[in-house]
Design an enzyme around this catalytic site. Structure first.
Site, short mmCIF file in Angstrom:
data_model
loop_
_atom_site.label_atom_id
_atom_site.label_comp_id
_atom_site.label_asym_id
_atom_site.label_seq_id
_atom_site.Cartn_x
_atom_site.Cartn_y
_atom_site.Cartn_z
N HIS A 59 0.10 -7.69 -5.02
CA HIS A 59 0.01 -7.19 -6.39
C HIS A 59 1.39 -6.63 -6.75
CE1 HIS A 59 -4.47 -6.57 -5.39
NE2 HIS A 59 -4.34 -7.68 -6.09
N GLU A 62 2.52 -2.74 -6.97
CA GLU A 62 2.21 -1.81 -5.88
C GLU A 62 3.48 -1.59 -5.06
OE1 GLU A 62 -1.33 -3.30 -4.01
OE2 GLU A 62 -2.48 -3.15 -5.87
N HIS A 154 -0.97 -2.28 0.48
CA HIS A 154 -1.27 -2.14 -0.94
C HIS A 154 -1.22 -0.67 -1.35
CE1 HIS A 154 -3.05 -6.22 -1.82
NE2 HIS A 154 -3.06 -6.23 -0.49
N GLU A 218 -4.62 0.51 2.10
CA GLU A 218 -4.40 1.17 0.81
C GLU A 218 -3.65 2.46 1.08
OE1 GLU A 218 -5.02 -0.08 -2.06
OE2 GLU A 218 -6.38 -1.74 -1.61
#
Length: 340
Positions: A59, A62, A154, A218
């Site tokens: 992404h 990010e 991420h 994450e």
């Protein structure tokens, strides 16, 4: 040609969809092979037994993982960090980075395990996902008996009550790795979410296709380039450095009492443009709801909390119909899980 690698990320962003392959020698006898834009394989003269994929920027907005990987790679290229394992660095969505956007046409992290070839759409992100699959295949197929690792880094769209957490791909009945859970702990990640079914994420692709220890990590909230506090990722950076530079390195022993494990109780799928979440759009990941609470509506369909308490992860009402709009999760006792 080492100078061409001095800022590999900048070079890749100048060529967001294609960069002609080339290779050069780095300090200490490491060979650097550029396979494509954002894709760099490091091959030490005498590699250890780990084959490590580190991916980021799937992404494009990010940025903290991108900055972490860029700093790590620059040290390897300069020779201040010794490369003693085979490593494949992947910066995923260069065009998304340049635009400051999560995605251009669609979510690249829903396009792996062949999902890029399904349907009639042909987008640059689908082409890129297919290429990234081929590069991971090339990398892992070079050796048969190595330990295969893939950490896909991420940051989340929204804040989280647990700042850093890992998504463990569905293992089809195989045991979870105690040593990998220990590595996550050593990286400052004490929350793990167990996927409950096959997905089209990058980490699931590596786990399923190559039996790799693979995770979606994450690492906080999305921030613009230059506004990240990378000191919050010091523990993860240290573990990655140790994995790359020390073939004998192992993380400290797992501390079960300090690890929170969650399983998925409900998956909320958006069916139409009438879909609405029943809570505030800025709610944090792992916000808890009690049994009976209304979670979402979509015309005549309603979702409520089923367990005595459930927490929400990845809520996003703006996804396309047919895609996941939220996960509801419940805590699981680590003692009940099969560990290997």
């Amino acid at each position: 040609m080492t100078h061409k690698l001095a800022d590999f990320l900048a070079l890749s962003r100048q060529h967001p969809w294609y960069l002609a392959p080339f290779e050069c020698e780095l300090p200490h006898g490491t060979r650097a092979e550029v396979w494509d834009t954002g894709v760099l394989c490091l091959e030490p003269a005498s590699p250890g037994e780990r084959d490590l994929v580190i991916s980021c920027g799937v992404h494009g907005n990010e940025t903290a993982p991108i900055e972490l990987c860029e700093a790590l790679l620059k040290r390897l290229i300069a020779g201040s960090l010794l490369c003693r394992q085979r490593v494949l660095f992947i910066f995923g969505n260069l065009a998304g980075m340049n635009a400051g956007r999560r995605e251009l046409d669609e979510n690249m992290n829903r396009l792996f395990s062949g999902a890029h070839a399904k349907g009639e759409r042909i987008t640059q992100e689908r082409k890129r996902a297919a290429l990234l699959e081929s590069y991971v295949t090339r990398f892992f197929s070079a050796r048969r008996d190595s330990e295969r690792l893939h950490y896909d880094l991420h940051t989340a769209i929204r804040p989280s009550q647990r700042e850093k957490f890992a998504v463990y791909p569905f293992l089809h009945g195989a045991a979870y790795s105690a040593s990998q859970l220990a590595l996550l702990q050593a990286s400052g990640i004490n929350t793990v979410l167990l996927a409950h079914a096959p997905t089209s994420t990058f980490s699931y692709f590596s786990a399923r296709r190559f039996n790799a220890h693979a995770f979606t990590l994450e690492l906080g909230k999305v921030m613009p380039f230059g506004e990240n506090d990378l000191t919050r990722l010091t523990e993860l950076a240290g573990c990655l450095e140790a994995l790359i530079s020390d073939p004998a390195w192992q993380p400290p022993a797992l501390q079960p009492a300090q690890l929170e494990v969650f399983g998925i109780s409900q998956e909320i799928i958006k069916q139409s443009e009438h879909f609405r979440l029943a809570f505030a759009s800025n709610v944090s990941n792992f916000t808890s709801f009690t049994q009976g609470d209304l979670l979402a509506t979509d015309e005549q369909q309603h979702w409520h909390v089923k367990a005595s308490q459930e927490a929400v992860v990845f809520p996003n009402a703006d996804v396309a119909p047919g895609h996941r709009a939220a996960l509801m999760v419940v805590p699981l006792p680590l003692a009940d899980l099969p560990l290997g």
